[in-house]
Design a protein around this motif. Structure first.
Motif, PDB file in Angstrom:
ATOM      1  N   GLU A  66       0.827  -1.203   0.000  1.00 35.82           N
ATOM      2  CA  GLU A  66       0.000   0.000   0.000  1.00 35.82           C
ATOM      3  C   GLU A  66       0.868   1.262   0.000  1.00 35.82           C
ATOM      4  N   THR A  80       3.877   1.530  -1.262  1.00 33.00           N
ATOM      5  CA  THR A  80       4.482   1.649  -2.593  1.00 33.00           C
ATOM      6  C   THR A  80       3.462   2.190  -3.604  1.00 33.00           C
ATOM      7  N   LEU A  81       2.246   1.655  -3.557  1.00 31.34           N
ATOM      8  CA  LEU A  81       1.222   2.114  -4.504  1.00 31.34           C
ATOM      9  C   LEU A  81       0.875   3.584  -4.253  1.00 31.34           C
ATOM     10  N   THR A  82       0.864   3.978  -2.988  1.00 27.26           N
ATOM     11  CA  THR A  82       0.591   5.392  -2.648  1.00 27.26           C
ATOM     12  C   THR A  82       1.707   6.276  -3.199  1.00 27.26           C
ATOM     13  N   LYS A 118       3.682   5.750  -5.609  1.00 20.12           N
ATOM     14  CA  LYS A 118       3.701   5.781  -7.083  1.00 20.12           C
ATOM     15  C   LYS A 118       2.401   6.329  -7.661  1.00 20.12           C
ATOM     16  N   ASN A 119       1.500   6.754  -6.762  1.00 25.51           N
ATOM     17  CA  ASN A 119       0.227   7.326  -7.190  1.00 25.51           C
ATOM     18  C   ASN A 119      -0.629   6.366  -8.021  1.00 25.51           C
ATOM     19  N   LYS A 120      -0.575   5.100  -7.676  1.00 31.16           N
ATOM     20  CA  LYS A 120      -1.387   4.099  -8.401  1.00 31.16           C
ATOM     21  C   LYS A 120      -2.700   3.905  -7.640  1.00 31.16           C
ATOM     22  N   GLN A 121      -3.580   4.872  -7.819  1.00 30.96           N
ATOM     23  CA  GLN A 121      -4.795   4.938  -7.001  1.00 30.96           C
ATOM     24  C   GLN A 121      -5.720   3.740  -7.239  1.00 30.96           C
ATOM     25  N   GLN A 122      -5.869   3.347  -8.497  1.00 31.16           N
ATOM     26  CA  GLN A 122      -6.817   2.264  -8.789  1.00 31.16           C
ATOM     27  C   GLN A 122      -6.381   0.951  -8.128  1.00 31.16           C
ATOM     28  N   ALA A 123      -5.081   0.652  -8.254  1.00 35.00           N
ATOM     29  CA  ALA A 123      -4.562  -0.570  -7.639  1.00 35.00           C
ATOM     30  C   ALA A 123      -4.684  -0.483  -6.122  1.00 35.00           C
ATOM     31  N   LEU A 124      -4.451   0.691  -5.584  1.00 36.56           N
ATOM     32  CA  LEU A 124      -4.550   0.890  -4.131  1.00 36.56           C
ATOM     33  C   LEU A 124      -5.991   0.662  -3.662  1.00 36.56           C
TER      34      LEU A 124
END
Ligand code: G1P
Length: 286
Positions: free
Chosen positions: A75, A77-79, A81-87
């Protein structure tokens, strides 16, 4: 009617039909497209209004517990990298604190034994039982059952080919309005010649507390296992028992062919995959 708030997910099985994939990986974690089987079952139950999720696990099943928990590193890492959908996808599946309960089945002694292991958590309420192997495409099967449920026991049912009765619990049907069938008898895995019909139980149940008293006896049935079917059958005539014909399409993901079919059928529903998959299937099959 007493609300059905709890669902039991028996996930202690060894998954021997999927070796070597299931040597270290729980069979319930096998993915259909990109989601593990157990998540489909949990989402179906949540959609039906279930509030408490009881997993009957076994050794080597810790991946299931991790799956429904936070993964802080992922979570973060996704935050970053701004990967909102995956988060959103991974955060959405973490259930309300305290609503997921795990109990260990120390030995795989059958479905009835697995359900019995959850008896202290089920207490004196009717509970749902969902088998993740039986994946249903379409409306929440448990949701449909709960809309029709009043009291007693209820099982999802479907017609199966006459030469497959030995793979299922088979119902002796009584009054039948096309959707709800009275269950007048139930036999676990009968040979076609002994089967009372070809109406089979699919892995969705609503069971009332009296079933646990029968499971307490620990009687062994078909295959030397403690069968849920046998305890349900003992309550015929004591409490209402109904079969429910659901509207969705069921895939037997405990078999290789069913698992493959489910992957294709579910992928064909997906906007991001359907066109390319259909084109490829056409090429391969013509
Ligand atoms: C279990 C039940 C059986 C039911 C089936 C549905 O069998 O014992 O009554 O028809 O699930 O999938 P299993 O497939 O675990 O052998």
């Amino acid at each position: 009617m007493q609300k059905v708030r709890k669902a039991i997910f028996p996930v202690g099985g060894l998954g021997t039909r999927f070796l070597p994939a299931t040597k270290a990986l729980p069979k319930e974690m096998l993915p259909i497209v990109d989601k593990p089987l157990i998540q489909y079952a949990v989402e179906e139950a949540a959609e039906a209004g279930i509030e408490e999720f009881i997993f009957v696990t076994g050794r080597n099943k810790s991946a299931i517990e991790d799956h429904f928990d936070h993964s802080f590193e992922l979570e973060a890492t996704l935050t970053a990298k701004n990967k909102q959908q995956a988060l959103d996808t991974v955060q959405h599946m973490v259930r309300h604190p305290g609503s997921v309960i795990y109990v260990r089945q120390q030995e795989p002694a059958g479905l009835g034994h697995a359900v019995w292991c959850a008896r202290h958590i089920a207490q004196s309420e009717p509970v749902a039982v969902l088998l993740a192997d039986d994946l249903i495409l379409g409306k929440s099967c448990l949701g449909e059952m709960l809309s029709a449920y009043t009291s007693g026991n209820m099982v999802a049912v479907m017609d199966v080919p006459e030469n497959e009765t030995q793979s299922y619990g088979i119902v002796a049907p009584g009054k039948d309005d096309g959707r709800i069938v009275e269950v007048t008898g139930l036999v676990e895995k009968p040979a076609p010649a002994q089967a009372p019909s070809n109406l089979a139980v699919v892995g969705r149940y609503i069971i009332e507390p009296g079933v646990f008293a029968h499971l307490d006896r620990q009687d062994r049935g078909a295959g030397g296992e403690i069968q849920l079917t046998d305890s349900l059958a003992r309550q015929i005539g004591v409490v209402p028992f109904r079969g429910f014909r659901f509207s969705g399409e069921r895939f037997d993901c405990g078999s290789k062919i069913g698992f493959l079919q489910a992957n294709i059928a579910f992928a064909l529903q997906r906007a991001d995959l359907q066109q390319r998959l259909r084109g490829w299937l056409d090429e391969r099959t013509t």
